[in-house]
Design a protein around this motif. Structure first.
Motif, PDB file in Angstrom:
ATOM      1  N   LEU A 120       0.831  -1.207   0.000  1.00 56.30           N
ATOM      2  CA  LEU A 120       0.000   0.000   0.000  1.00 56.30           C
ATOM      3  C   LEU A 120       0.867   1.259   0.000  1.00 56.30           C
ATOM      4  CD1 LEU A 120      -2.719  -1.168   2.544  1.00 56.30           C
ATOM      5  CD2 LEU A 120      -3.055  -0.771   0.095  1.00 56.30           C
ATOM      6  N   ALA A 121       1.977   1.224   0.746  1.00 51.52           N
ATOM      7  CA  ALA A 121       2.903   2.361   0.741  1.00 51.52           C
ATOM      8  C   ALA A 121       3.503   2.559  -0.649  1.00 51.52           C
ATOM      9  CB  ALA A 121       4.007   2.135   1.772  1.00 51.52           C
ATOM     10  N   TYR A 122       3.837   1.446  -1.309  1.00 51.73           N
ATOM     11  CA  TYR A 122       4.402   1.522  -2.660  1.00 51.73           C
ATOM     12  C   TYR A 122       3.405   2.161  -3.627  1.00 51.73           C
ATOM     13  CZ  TYR A 122       5.979  -0.129  -7.242  1.00 51.73           C
ATOM     14  OH  TYR A 122       6.367  -0.201  -8.556  1.00 51.73           O
ATOM     15  N   LEU A 123       2.145   1.733  -3.562  1.00 59.61           N
ATOM     16  CA  LEU A 123       1.127   2.300  -4.449  1.00 59.61           C
ATOM     17  C   LEU A 123       0.866   3.762  -4.117  1.00 59.61           C
ATOM     18  CD1 LEU A 123      -1.443  -0.651  -4.592  1.00 59.61           C
ATOM     19  CD2 LEU A 123       0.075   0.119  -6.426  1.00 59.61           C
ATOM     20  N   ALA A 133       1.959   7.460   2.219  1.00 62.83           N
ATOM     21  CA  ALA A 133       3.058   6.501   2.186  1.00 62.83           C
ATOM     22  C   ALA A 133       3.911   6.618   3.443  1.00 62.83           C
ATOM     23  CB  ALA A 133       3.918   6.727   0.942  1.00 62.83           C
ATOM     24  N   GLY A 134       4.146   7.855   3.898  1.00 63.97           N
ATOM     25  CA  GLY A 134       4.905   8.057   5.123  1.00 63.97           C
ATOM     26  C   GLY A 134       4.209   7.465   6.337  1.00 63.97           C
ATOM     27  N   ALA A 135       2.893   7.621   6.406  1.00 65.49           N
ATOM     28  CA  ALA A 135       2.129   7.047   7.520  1.00 65.49           C
ATOM     29  C   ALA A 135       2.229   5.529   7.506  1.00 65.49           C
ATOM     30  CB  ALA A 135       0.669   7.488   7.427  1.00 65.49           C
ATOM     31  N   ALA A 136       2.177   4.938   6.313  1.00 64.17           N
ATOM     32  CA  ALA A 136       2.290   3.478   6.203  1.00 64.17           C
ATOM     33  C   ALA A 136       3.653   3.002   6.693  1.00 64.17           C
ATOM     34  CB  ALA A 136       2.065   3.041   4.755  1.00 64.17           C
ATOM     35  N   LEU A 137       4.709   3.740   6.369  1.00 62.88           N
ATOM     36  CA  LEU A 137       6.052   3.362   6.808  1.00 62.88           C
ATOM     37  C   LEU A 137       6.192   3.460   8.327  1.00 62.88           C
ATOM     38  CD1 LEU A 137       8.254   5.030   4.033  1.00 62.88           C
ATOM     39  CD2 LEU A 137       7.632   2.615   4.268  1.00 62.88           C
ATOM     40  N   ILE A 138       5.534   4.441   8.929  1.00 61.05           N
ATOM     41  CA  ILE A 138       5.550   4.569  10.388  1.00 61.05           C
ATOM     42  C   ILE A 138       4.901   3.345  11.030  1.00 61.05           C
ATOM     43  CG2 ILE A 138       4.506   5.820  12.316  1.00 61.05           C
ATOM     44  CD1 ILE A 138       4.988   8.404  10.741  1.00 61.05           C
ATOM     45  N   ILE A 139       3.763   2.928  10.485  1.00 65.55           N
ATOM     46  CA  ILE A 139       3.060   1.762  11.028  1.00 65.55           C
ATOM     47  C   ILE A 139       3.894   0.498  10.833  1.00 65.55           C
ATOM     48  CG2 ILE A 139       0.985   0.338  10.796  1.00 65.55           C
ATOM     49  CD1 ILE A 139      -0.493   2.920   9.981  1.00 65.55           C
ATOM     50  N   ILE A 140       4.537   0.379   9.673  1.00 66.47           N
ATOM     51  CA  ILE A 140       5.418  -0.778   9.425  1.00 66.47           C
ATOM     52  C   ILE A 140       6.537  -0.822  10.467  1.00 66.47           C
ATOM     53  CG2 ILE A 140       7.170  -1.701   7.848  1.00 66.47           C
ATOM     54  CD1 ILE A 140       5.385  -0.777   5.532  1.00 66.47           C
ATOM     55  N   GLY A 141       7.137   0.328  10.759  1.00 65.97           N
ATOM     56  CA  GLY A 141       8.216   0.378  11.738  1.00 65.97           C
ATOM     57  C   GLY A 141       7.760  -0.069  13.117  1.00 65.97           C
TER      58      GLY A 141
END
Length: 310
Positions: A120-123, A133-141
């Motif tokens: 989803l971050a990639y899309l 995308a930044g919010a998705a990366l925060i959640i992944i971390g």
């Protein structure tokens, strides 16, 4: 995980009202999960609270399902009014409970959430939704930090911990929020059917579980031990092997979805393939002994049990 997400979003994300509303709704769900973990409250109490949290999130943010794409014909299915509101609540609550069903063995729900969030971050990044995308990366971390203490490997046995219903609820709501944000964006850059592929395994699980329970004449909310991971455990597949199989399937489905997105395959063709793949996955999980032949002996359940017993 919640504290990590809230802290990072407060520090690095633009302080918009939507971020605060997301964190507030997520906080309600996490508290509900904590209470459920401690006191095992009734599903008929959990469900209204989940619906309330979703409503409190979608109304002020105006994040509604406005289109389902064109899965049945060339005509796009557009939603508005009550149909849009109801569909949004059903999908988000369904996403919350889908990850709750997946959380049956160490690391499973968290790993699948990371795979979904990565796609989803990639899309989002590829279509110019950089803040999303930044919010998705925060959640992944945040999830990755937790998985250090949750993945089914030997190095973390002394520090093993579990996410419980509070954690699985957090994952489900976060993935549902990100999925709707990507697919219901004003530009319409990512079609809804593509997001279905990215969260295919949770969807297959929740649909299969709901149908199974209804056919058996029991409540869809009644827990059982016939989920996909339970079927593989009974077939003699070890926890670590199930972990890798689930990740592999999630990555495969995500790659299919992204490929269909860039190849421009029609919604109707993509949805047909999605249904066929769902039937194949459900059949395979009911005949999980087939997978046993492909699993190395070191990752089979009976081998693990003998080794740990020794």
């Amino acid at each position: 995980m919640y504290l990590g997400i809230a802290t990072c979003m407060s520090l690095f994300e633009p302080q918009t009202s939507s971020v605060s509303i997301f964190l507030g709704a997520l906080g309600i769900l996490v508290i509900l999960g904590l209470v459920d973990d401690r006191f095992e409250i009734s599903p008929w109490f959990r469900l209204p609270v989940q619906i309330l949290a979703v409503v409190l999130f979608v109304l002020p943010t105006n994040l509604f399902v406005q289109t389902l794409g064109a899965p049945f014909s060339e005509k796009i299915i557009a939603l508005s009014g009550f149909a849009s509101y109801a569909t949004t609540v059903i999908l988000m609550v369904g996403g919350i409970n889908a990850f709750n069903m997946l959380d049956g063995i160490d690391g499973l729900a968290g790993a699948i959430a990371i795979v979904a969030m990565a796609f989803l971050a990639y899309l989002a990044f590829g279509t110019g939704m950089l803040e999303l995308a930044g919010a998705a990366l925060i959640i992944i971390g945040a999830i990755m930090a937790f998985l250090i203490f949750n993945v089914p490997f030997r190095f973390n046995r002394p520090w093993l911990c579990f996410m419980g219903d509070s954690g699985s609820t957090l994952l489900g709501f976060s993935v549902a929020w990100m999925s709707l944000s990507v697919s219901q964006h004003a530009t319409g850059a990512v079609r809804p059917i593509i997001v279905l592929w990215i969260v295919a395994l949770p969807i297959y699980e929740v649909v299969a579980s709901t149908v199974r329970r209804i056919v058996r004449g029991v409540s869809p909310f009644r827990p059982d031990t016939f989920h996909f991971h339970h079927q593989m455990l009974r077939a003699g597949i070890g926890v670590r092997a199930i972990f890798f199989v689930a990740i592999g399937l999630s990555i495969l489905f995500g790659l299919i979805g992204v490929s269909l997105h860039y190849l421009g395959v029609s919604d109707q063709q993509s949805f047909t393939l999605f249904l066929i793949m769902g039937f194949l996955v459900a059949w395979l999980m009911c005949h999980a002994e087939i997978l046993t032949r492909l699993i190395p002996k070191s990752l089979r359940r009976d081998f693990e049990e003998r080794t740990e017993g020794a």
